[in-house]
Every structure is written in structure tokens, then in C-alpha cells.
Design an enzyme around this catalytic site. Structure first.
Site, mmCIF file in Angstrom:
data_model
loop_
_atom_site.group_PDB
_atom_site.id
_atom_site.type_symbol
_atom_site.label_atom_id
_atom_site.label_comp_id
_atom_site.label_asym_id
_atom_site.label_seq_id
_atom_site.Cartn_x
_atom_site.Cartn_y
_atom_site.Cartn_z
ATOM 1 N N THR A 33 1.124 -1.498 -0.094
ATOM 2 C CA THR A 33 -0.067 0.097 0.154
ATOM 3 C C THR A 33 1.062 0.893 0.196
ATOM 4 O OG1 THR A 33 -0.260 0.182 2.701
ATOM 5 C CG2 THR A 33 -2.368 -1.236 1.109
ATOM 6 N N HIS A 128 -0.543 -16.375 -5.343
ATOM 7 C CA HIS A 128 -1.207 -16.180 -5.809
ATOM 8 C C HIS A 128 -1.136 -15.958 -7.203
ATOM 9 C CE1 HIS A 128 -4.061 -15.233 -2.252
ATOM 10 N NE2 HIS A 128 -3.551 -16.844 -1.876
ATOM 11 N N CYS A 136 -3.670 -18.389 -20.357
ATOM 12 C CA CYS A 136 -4.779 -18.784 -21.893
ATOM 13 C C CYS A 136 -5.581 -20.524 -20.886
ATOM 14 C CB CYS A 136 -4.743 -19.898 -22.725
ATOM 15 S SG CYS A 136 -6.440 -19.928 -23.934
ATOM 16 N N CYS A 161 -7.293 -15.486 -26.242
ATOM 17 C CA CYS A 161 -5.937 -16.848 -26.831
ATOM 18 C C CYS A 161 -5.116 -16.433 -28.718
ATOM 19 C CB CYS A 161 -6.154 -18.075 -25.956
ATOM 20 S SG CYS A 161 -3.948 -18.907 -26.268
#
Ligand code: NAD
Length: 254
Positions: A33, A128, A136, A161
Site C-alpha cells: 500500500t 496467488h 489461457c 488467446c
């Protein structure tokens, strides 16, 4: 956000860090942040301000609704992360690595700022995924994000894609998508090997990343949490520092 300056506690944690040989850092949106990238659930968070935005983070919505994809791509294009610079918090973890104390840097962030700060990519586990690559959802083809952003700038709304025509998405893990097994296993192993787990800038509410905290504690690691808000694991921590990350992390590793 209520910050508390507790120099005595900071000194205590600094001594723990100085004595540790295998620190595992677990970072979340809060470390970025101060680089100008909003978190999701903090007071200025993207979802705090716009709860509807959370909907588009579900893979089922992304697959089902071209309008969701159009909005997600526009938000991606406008992300402050493309021009953000690492801050003192990221750099403190680079310093910890330079001291030979950092065993692994597990991050829930997708912004790539740890690597940009100079952290060894071999130590960084991006649980993550990363927004710096596109993937794709049909054929799995993966490549840099920049050419896809170029197509958006040229007027495409939902660029397919180029190999199979399938749906493209940033190489990040949305709700409803599984983490990469190998990454999760590496992170779990590192947590179990840690002598100190430093959880920074995360509400520790996203599973399975948050489970690394009790896993490390059960294997004998001391836990230190640096976060503005309380987390479900504060009781398990040897110390909780409610301080601005970019200000306090350098003091812990200096
Ligand atoms: P979160 O938004 O749930 O929590 C962030 C926490 O950091 C909040 O408690 C907030 O108060 C605290 N915080 C923010 N700035 C701080 C500062 N300067 N000093 C001290 N504390 C500060 O974030 P999360 O736990 O990482 O979970 C959100 C999910 O969203 C993650 O999966 C992550 O992948 C993703 N995300 C990533 C980014 C990024 O890559 N930079 C940004 C937003 C969301």
C-alpha cells in the site's frame, strides 16, 4: 488504521530477528500500500470501497460473463502496480536476505514488487500467481502480460488467446481456482522449517495461505505479525506490531 509505536516491543522483535537463521516472511497486500497499490480489505481497500468488485474475482463469473472480463481487463490496464516502485518494507526483506537470514519469501501479492526490489526470485513463492503474466484458461499457454495490455490499448475488450482462441486471464489465482500444488507444498515446507515466521501486511483470512501461520507455530517457529488490523492468529504470535510496515520493517532488520 490505528498505529501504536512500542519501541520496547520493536527492540524485542529486532533481537529475535537478529538471532534467527531461517526467517520465512509471509506477505500480503499491506506491504504494497505504501507503494500506492491499494489492498482489498483495509480501510482504503478496493473491496471495502466497492464490495461488488469482489464478485469479479470469482473464476466462475469471469468465465461466464464477457462484461466481467471487460471490466477486469480495464481495471488491470489501469492498475497502479505497473508504475509502482518497491518501498522500504520490500527493501527491508532484501536486507534480511543479504544477511543470510531469509529462508523463503511467501507472498500472496501478485504485483511482483518483491522481485523488483531485488529479492532473489528463487526465494519468492507467489502463492496467488502474478499479474505480470497472462495465461489461457483453455490451452494453458502463458506469456508476458505486456503484449496483452498492448492489445487492450489498441481497442480489444476481451483479448482471446492467440494460440487457441480461448479465454485469457492474468496468471493469478482467482477465487474458485486452485493454487499451484508445487508452490503450496514449497511454502508449507518452508513454514515448517522456519525458526521465525514474519507475517506482514495481511489480514490472514485467505486460505490456504493463512494456514501457514499455525503450521509454522506448530513446528516450533516464533510468530511475529506486522499489520494494522487484528488477525485471527494474533493470539498465537510472540509479538504483534501494529505499525506502518515501511517504517517498522527496516527497524526490525537494521
Ligand atoms: P488484505 O487486503 O486482506 O489485508 C491487508 C492488511 O494490511 C489490512 O489489515 C490492512 O489494514 C493492512 N495494511 C495495509 N497497509 C498497511 C501498512 N502500511 N502498514 C500496516 N498494515 C497495513 O490483504 P491480504 O491478506 O493480502 O489478502 C488479500 C488478497 O488480495 C491476497 O490474496 C492478495 O493476493 C490480493 N491482493 C494483492 C495485492 C498486491 O499484489 N499488491 C493488492 C490487493 C490484493
Amino acid at each position: 488504521m490505528e498505529f501504536v509505536d512500542d519501541p520496547e516491543l520493536v527492540g524485542q522483535v529486532r533481537a529475535w530477528v537478529g538471532a534467527a537463521n531461517r526467517v520465512v516472511a509471509l506477505t500480503g497486500a499491506g506491504i504494497s500500500t505504501e507503494s500506492g497499490i491499494p489492498d482489498f480489505r483495509g480501510p482504503q481497500g478496493v473491496w471495502t470501497r466497492n464490495p461488488k468488485a469482489e464478485r469479479s474475482s470469482h473464476i466462475s463469473e469471469y468465465l461466464r460473463d464477457p462484461e466481467v472480463r471487460r471490466q477486469v481487463w480495464q481495471a488491470r490496464l489501469a492498475s497502479p502496480a505497473w508504475t509502482a516502485e518497491p518501498n522500504a518494507g520490500h527493501l527491508a526483506l532484501v536486507e534480511l536476505e543479504r544477511q543470510g537470514r531469509l529462508h523463503a519469501l511467501v507472498t500472496q501479492n501478485i504485483d511482483g514488487l518483491h522481485q523488483r526490489a531485488g529479492s532473489d526470485p528463487a526465494l519468492v513463492i507467489e502463492l496467488h500467481g502474478t499479474m505480470r503474466e497472462a495465461m489461457c484458461l483453455g490451452c494453458g499457454d502463458r506469456g508476458p502480460m505486456e503484449p496483452v495490455l498492448e492489445r487492450l490499448r489498441a481497442g480489444e475488450h476481451d483479448p482471446p488467446c492467440l494460440r487457441c482462441g480461448g479465454i485469457l486471464k492474468s496468471a493469478t489465482i482467482s477465487f474458485g481456482q486452485s493454487l499451484v500444488d508445487a508452490d503450496l507444498e514449497r511454502a508449507q515446507r518452508a513454514a515448517q522449517e522456519a525458526d521465525l515466521l514474519l507475517a506482514v501486511g495481511s489480514m490472514l483470512t485467505v486460505s490456504p495461505a493463512c494456514h501457514l501461520v499455525p503450521l509454522a507455530a506448530a513446528a516450533g517457529a516464533r510468530v511475529v505479525i506486522v499489520n494494522a488490523d487484528p488477525t485471527p492468529y494474533d493470539d498465537l504470535a510472540g509479538a504483534v506490531l501494529r505499525a506502518p510496515i515501511g517504517e517498522v520493517l527496516p527497524r526490525l532488520v537494521g
